[in-house]
Motif scaffolding. Structure first.
Motif, PDB file in Angstrom:
ATOM      1  N   ILE A 148       0.854  -1.192   0.000  1.00 28.01           N
ATOM      2  CA  ILE A 148       0.000   0.000   0.000  1.00 28.01           C
ATOM      3  C   ILE A 148       0.889   1.241   0.000  1.00 28.01           C
ATOM      4  CG2 ILE A 148      -1.824   1.264   1.220  1.00 28.01           C
ATOM      5  CD1 ILE A 148      -2.751  -1.363   2.412  1.00 28.01           C
ATOM      6  N   GLY A 149       0.712   2.094  -0.989  1.00 27.47           N
ATOM      7  CA  GLY A 149       1.469   3.339  -1.075  1.00 27.47           C
ATOM      8  C   GLY A 149       1.157   4.244   0.097  1.00 27.47           C
ATOM      9  N   ALA A 150       2.163   4.990   0.559  1.00 26.50           N
ATOM     10  CA  ALA A 150       2.031   5.783   1.776  1.00 26.50           C
ATOM     11  C   ALA A 150       0.916   6.828   1.689  1.00 26.50           C
ATOM     12  CB  ALA A 150       3.354   6.479   2.094  1.00 26.50           C
ATOM     13  N   MET A 151       0.666   7.362   0.499  1.00 25.44           N
ATOM     14  CA  MET A 151      -0.345   8.421   0.359  1.00 25.44           C
ATOM     15  C   MET A 151      -1.704   7.871  -0.060  1.00 25.44           C
ATOM     16  SD  MET A 151       0.693  11.426   1.276  1.00 25.44           S
ATOM     17  CE  MET A 151      -0.258  12.653   0.347  1.00 25.44           C
ATOM     18  N   THR A 152      -1.913   6.584   0.122  1.00 25.42           N
ATOM     19  CA  THR A 152      -3.209   5.985  -0.217  1.00 25.42           C
ATOM     20  C   THR A 152      -4.234   6.328   0.859  1.00 25.42           C
ATOM     21  OG1 THR A 152      -1.983   4.142  -1.202  1.00 25.42           O
ATOM     22  CG2 THR A 152      -4.357   3.840  -0.860  1.00 25.42           C
ATOM     23  N   PRO A 153      -5.345   6.950   0.460  1.00 29.56           N
ATOM     24  CA  PRO A 153      -6.361   7.290   1.461  1.00 29.56           C
ATOM     25  C   PRO A 153      -7.042   6.040   2.032  1.00 29.56           C
ATOM     26  CG  PRO A 153      -6.690   8.555  -0.567  1.00 29.56           C
ATOM     27  CD  PRO A 153      -5.692   7.467  -0.869  1.00 29.56           C
ATOM     28  N   HIS A 154      -7.559   6.185   3.254  1.00 31.94           N
ATOM     29  CA  HIS A 154      -8.235   5.073   3.929  1.00 31.94           C
ATOM     30  C   HIS A 154      -9.388   4.540   3.086  1.00 31.94           C
ATOM     31  CE1 HIS A 154      -5.828   6.743   7.018  1.00 31.94           C
ATOM     32  NE2 HIS A 154      -6.696   7.594   7.505  1.00 31.94           N
ATOM     33  N   ALA A 155     -10.107   5.435   2.405  1.00 28.45           N
ATOM     34  CA  ALA A 155     -11.274   5.015   1.618  1.00 28.45           C
ATOM     35  C   ALA A 155     -10.855   4.094   0.479  1.00 28.45           C
ATOM     36  CB  ALA A 155     -12.011   6.242   1.064  1.00 28.45           C
ATOM     37  N   VAL A 156      -9.681   4.334  -0.077  1.00 27.31           N
ATOM     38  CA  VAL A 156      -9.193   3.497  -1.180  1.00 27.31           C
ATOM     39  C   VAL A 156      -8.834   2.108  -0.661  1.00 27.31           C
ATOM     40  CG1 VAL A 156      -7.332   3.223  -2.877  1.00 27.31           C
ATOM     41  CG2 VAL A 156      -8.417   5.460  -2.555  1.00 27.31           C
ATOM     42  N   VAL A 157      -8.201   2.047   0.506  1.00 26.84           N
ATOM     43  CA  VAL A 157      -7.858   0.751   1.106  1.00 26.84           C
ATOM     44  C   VAL A 157      -9.141  -0.001   1.457  1.00 26.84           C
ATOM     45  CG1 VAL A 157      -6.718  -0.392   3.058  1.00 26.84           C
ATOM     46  CG2 VAL A 157      -5.653   1.612   1.977  1.00 26.84           C
ATOM     47  N   ALA A 158     -10.109   0.724   2.022  1.00 24.76           N
ATOM     48  CA  ALA A 158     -11.364   0.086   2.443  1.00 24.76           C
ATOM     49  C   ALA A 158     -12.118  -0.493   1.250  1.00 24.76           C
ATOM     50  CB  ALA A 158     -12.237   1.099   3.189  1.00 24.76           C
ATOM     51  N   ALA A 159     -11.958   0.127   0.074  1.00 25.42           N
ATOM     52  CA  ALA A 159     -12.710  -0.313  -1.108  1.00 25.42           C
ATOM     53  C   ALA A 159     -11.876  -1.184  -2.044  1.00 25.42           C
ATOM     54  CB  ALA A 159     -13.216   0.913  -1.868  1.00 25.42           C
ATOM     55  N   SER A 160     -10.613  -1.428  -1.701  1.00 25.97           N
ATOM     56  CA  SER A 160      -9.707  -2.134  -2.616  1.00 25.97           C
ATOM     57  C   SER A 160     -10.060  -3.619  -2.755  1.00 25.97           C
ATOM     58  CB  SER A 160      -8.270  -2.000  -2.092  1.00 25.97           C
ATOM     59  OG  SER A 160      -7.459  -3.032  -2.606  1.00 25.97           O
ATOM     60  N   ALA A 161     -10.203  -4.069  -4.000  1.00 24.83           N
ATOM     61  CA  ALA A 161     -10.489  -5.489  -4.250  1.00 24.83           C
ATOM     62  C   ALA A 161      -9.323  -6.358  -3.782  1.00 24.83           C
ATOM     63  CB  ALA A 161     -10.757  -5.703  -5.734  1.00 24.83           C
ATOM     64  N   GLU A 162      -8.087  -5.874  -3.969  1.00 25.20           N
ATOM     65  CA  GLU A 162      -6.910  -6.637  -3.534  1.00 25.20           C
ATOM     66  C   GLU A 162      -6.930  -6.838  -2.016  1.00 25.20           C
ATOM     67  OE1 GLU A 162      -6.689  -4.144  -5.645  1.00 25.20           O
ATOM     68  OE2 GLU A 162      -5.693  -4.942  -7.435  1.00 25.20           O
ATOM     69  N   VAL A 163      -7.231  -5.757  -1.293  1.00 25.41           N
ATOM     70  CA  VAL A 163      -7.250  -5.848   0.170  1.00 25.41           C
ATOM     71  C   VAL A 163      -8.399  -6.746   0.622  1.00 25.41           C
ATOM     72  CG1 VAL A 163      -7.475  -4.560   2.330  1.00 25.41           C
ATOM     73  CG2 VAL A 163      -6.136  -3.603   0.446  1.00 25.41           C
ATOM     74  N   HIS A 164      -9.556  -6.606  -0.020  1.00 28.92           N
ATOM     75  CA  HIS A 164     -10.707  -7.426   0.360  1.00 28.92           C
ATOM     76  C   HIS A 164     -10.422  -8.912   0.180  1.00 28.92           C
ATOM     77  CE1 HIS A 164     -14.189  -5.035   1.601  1.00 28.92           C
ATOM     78  NE2 HIS A 164     -13.607  -4.052   0.923  1.00 28.92           N
ATOM     79  N   SER A 165      -9.735  -9.267  -0.891  1.00 35.83           N
ATOM     80  CA  SER A 165      -9.506 -10.693  -1.115  1.00 35.83           C
ATOM     81  C   SER A 165      -8.332 -11.209  -0.286  1.00 35.83           C
ATOM     82  CB  SER A 165      -9.286 -10.966  -2.610  1.00 35.83           C
ATOM     83  OG  SER A 165      -8.032 -10.470  -3.014  1.00 35.83           O
ATOM     84  N   ALA A 166      -7.317 -10.379  -0.036  1.00 36.35           N
ATOM     85  CA  ALA A 166      -6.117 -10.868   0.658  1.00 36.35           C
ATOM     86  C   ALA A 166      -6.195 -10.692   2.171  1.00 36.35           C
ATOM     87  CB  ALA A 166      -4.882 -10.148   0.121  1.00 36.35           C
ATOM     88  N   ILE A 167      -6.598  -9.506   2.627  1.00 42.34           N
ATOM     89  CA  ILE A 167      -6.637  -9.212   4.075  1.00 42.34           C
ATOM     90  C   ILE A 167      -7.932  -8.450   4.382  1.00 42.34           C
ATOM     91  CG2 ILE A 167      -5.256  -8.430   6.052  1.00 42.34           C
ATOM     92  CD1 ILE A 167      -2.924  -7.930   4.145  1.00 42.34           C
ATOM     93  N   PRO A 168      -9.066  -9.150   4.343  1.00 42.46           N
ATOM     94  CA  PRO A 168     -10.338  -8.438   4.540  1.00 42.46           C
ATOM     95  C   PRO A 168     -10.379  -7.636   5.855  1.00 42.46           C
ATOM     96  CG  PRO A 168     -10.673 -10.844   4.477  1.00 42.46           C
ATOM     97  CD  PRO A 168      -9.281 -10.582   4.029  1.00 42.46           C
ATOM     98  N   ALA A 169      -9.670  -8.123   6.879  1.00 42.97           N
ATOM     99  CA  ALA A 169      -9.680  -7.402   8.167  1.00 42.97           C
ATOM    100  C   ALA A 169      -9.078  -6.009   8.023  1.00 42.97           C
ATOM    101  CB  ALA A 169      -8.904  -8.187   9.221  1.00 42.97           C
ATOM    102  N   LEU A 170      -8.135  -5.860   7.099  1.00 44.81           N
ATOM    103  CA  LEU A 170      -7.509  -4.552   6.895  1.00 44.81           C
ATOM    104  C   LEU A 170      -8.493  -3.591   6.217  1.00 44.81           C
ATOM    105  CD1 LEU A 170      -4.747  -3.262   7.455  1.00 44.81           C
ATOM    106  CD2 LEU A 170      -4.112  -3.808   5.100  1.00 44.81           C
ATOM    107  N   ALA A 171      -9.346  -4.135   5.348  1.00 43.39           N
ATOM    108  CA  ALA A 171     -10.382  -3.313   4.728  1.00 43.39           C
ATOM    109  C   ALA A 171     -11.394  -2.860   5.781  1.00 43.39           C
ATOM    110  CB  ALA A 171     -11.086  -4.076   3.606  1.00 43.39           C
TER     111      ALA A 171
END
Lengths: 264, 157
Positions: free
Chosen positions: A69-92
């Motif tokens: 995750i790039g340092a300037m990635t907003p929380h909303a982008v992480v929360a909505a990220s398909a990659e994060v949802h499939s790999a680490i849903p708890a992080l989303a």
């Protein structure tokens, strides 16, 4: 708010040179914590160096067994990220529960980690996953990164560029949020990895910390029932108008159980 | 002093500002767009919500200079040729306001909600997603109804 010079560099090198040019220069990421503290005159800088033009610091990608995750990635982008949802849903889940939607559109993971607020959510996810903080100079293991209240291993002139999360087998996050700010009164991130179980607690103490007793119990059996005998001492925990140290100690175990139950 | 340039409600604007000038000060004091309100000035109440490059943000906690080159929409930018936006109409129709102070932020936040969550919004979603906006008249009941109706009306229009 006292006035300051504003810089908007277009490269990491430029940003690094600017913050090294004087002692009281500060990096600006989303500004969701920095600007309020400047407005309250809790802090004062002669210049701010805004990382907002560095688009290469924004984004989420999967690299083998890691989510980067790039340092300037907003929380909303992480929360909505398909990659994060499939790999680490708890992080989303964690990113989607920070503050409110408008703050999540602006606040960033790098800013949160550099600020290291004792009640912030991301430190629990980063320490819980055993993530690595990458800067313009080196890589820092999360176990070596959080040193105390608002204190990190970052050196002057160092800029967080990304955070690398090893994908856990299972992870969960649960928090008791402060009703007005949505900061964590107590937040617990639990991850089962190939190397063992990690349990990270935020909000309860001056800094995020690992709960080794719970890790050992969950390593034997990754189930909320394994935490039945765990008792957390209130010694050294935060006590304020939101919760006493004793209440926080109790909630650490409750949130840990909920995080395990929610783990996916 | 540095100069900032951005597009506000479709118009390109430029002005000298201080490093510390907030976006909300720029909108209200330089452009005289006073529809965007300052309630708490501590990024809690959401009265100052505007859209920055299409996303809802709290303009009391953004530097004007950080919006260099950005596209900003404020409450004044929603109505087209004197015709209210469907979300504004819904707040009117459902009386989604009491004193009206929080209303511009509520409407801008509601539109951000539609962007993220779509047009079919149930009550609990609206209430949860409205956590960044405070109505001190406590008029949430009609605000929630207005947002649900406005979101549905946007789909039809």
């Amino acid at each position: 708010m006292y006035d300051f010079d504003y810089h908007r560099p277009t490269s990491i090198e430029q940003a690094a040179a600017l913050i090294s040019s004087a002692d009281d220069v500060k990096l600006l990421a989303g500004g969701m914590s920095l600007l309020p503290s400047l407005k309250m005159r809790l802090a004062r800088y002669t210049a701010l160096v805004d990382l907002g033009a560095l688009k290469e610091l924004v984004g989420v990608r999967r690299e083998g067994a890691e989510v980067v995750i790039g340092a300037m990635t907003p929380h909303a982008v992480v929360a909505a990220s398909a990659e994060v949802h499939s790999a680490i849903p708890a992080l989303a889940v964690l990113a989607g529960g920070i503050a409110d939607p408008l703050v999540r559109n602006r606040g960033t993971i790098g800013g949160s980690l550099a600020h290291a607020d004792p009640a912030a959510d991301y430190p629990a996810g980063v320490l819980g996953c055993g993530a690595t903080i990458c800067t313009n100079k080196r890589r820092i293991a999360s176990d070596d990164y959080f040193l105390g209240m608002f204190e990190t291993a970052l050196q002057p002139g160092e800029i967080i560029t990304s955070v690398r999360f090893p994908v856990p087998q299972k992870a969960g996050y649960a928090k008791l949020h402060q009703q007005a700010s949505r900061f964590a009164v107590v937040g617990v991130f639990v991850a089962r990895t190939a190397a063992g179980v990690r349990v990270a607690v935020t909000g309860a103490a001056p800094s995020v910390f690992r709960l080794k007793e719970a890790e050992a119990a969950l390593a034997k059996k990754f189930d909320a029932s394994a935490l039945a005998g765990i008792a957390v001492s209130p010694d050294g925990l935060n006590s304020d108008i939101h919760a006493s140290a004793e209440y926080r100690a109790h909630c650490v175990v409750v949130m840990a159980k909920r995080a395990v139950a929610a783990a996916a | 002093m540095p100069v900032v340039t951005m597009t506000v409600n479709g118009q390109r604007v430029s002005a000298e500002v201080e490093g510390r000038t907030l976006l909300v000060q720029f909108l209200r004091e330089h452009l005289r767009l006073t529809g965007t309100h300052v309630g708490c000035d501590t990024s809690q109440c959401g009265c100052c919500t505007v859209h920055v490059n299409g996303q809802g943000m709290k303009s009391c906690t953004l530097l004007a200079l950080a919006c260099e080159g950005a596209t900003i929409t404020t409450i004044e930018g929603l109505a087209v040729d004197g015709k209210l936006h469907p979300m504004q109409e819904a707040f009117h129709e459902h009386h989604g306001l009491q004193c009206g102070y929080c209303t511009p932020g509520m409407i801008m936040s509601a539109l951000d909600m539609v962007r993220r969550k779509g047009n079919d919004l149930d009550e609990s979603t609206v209430r949860e997603q409205l956590s960044g906006n405070l109505c001190r008249c406590t008029g949430y009941h009609n605000i929630v109804k207005a947002i649900q109706a406005g979101a549905a009306a946007m789909k039809r229009s």
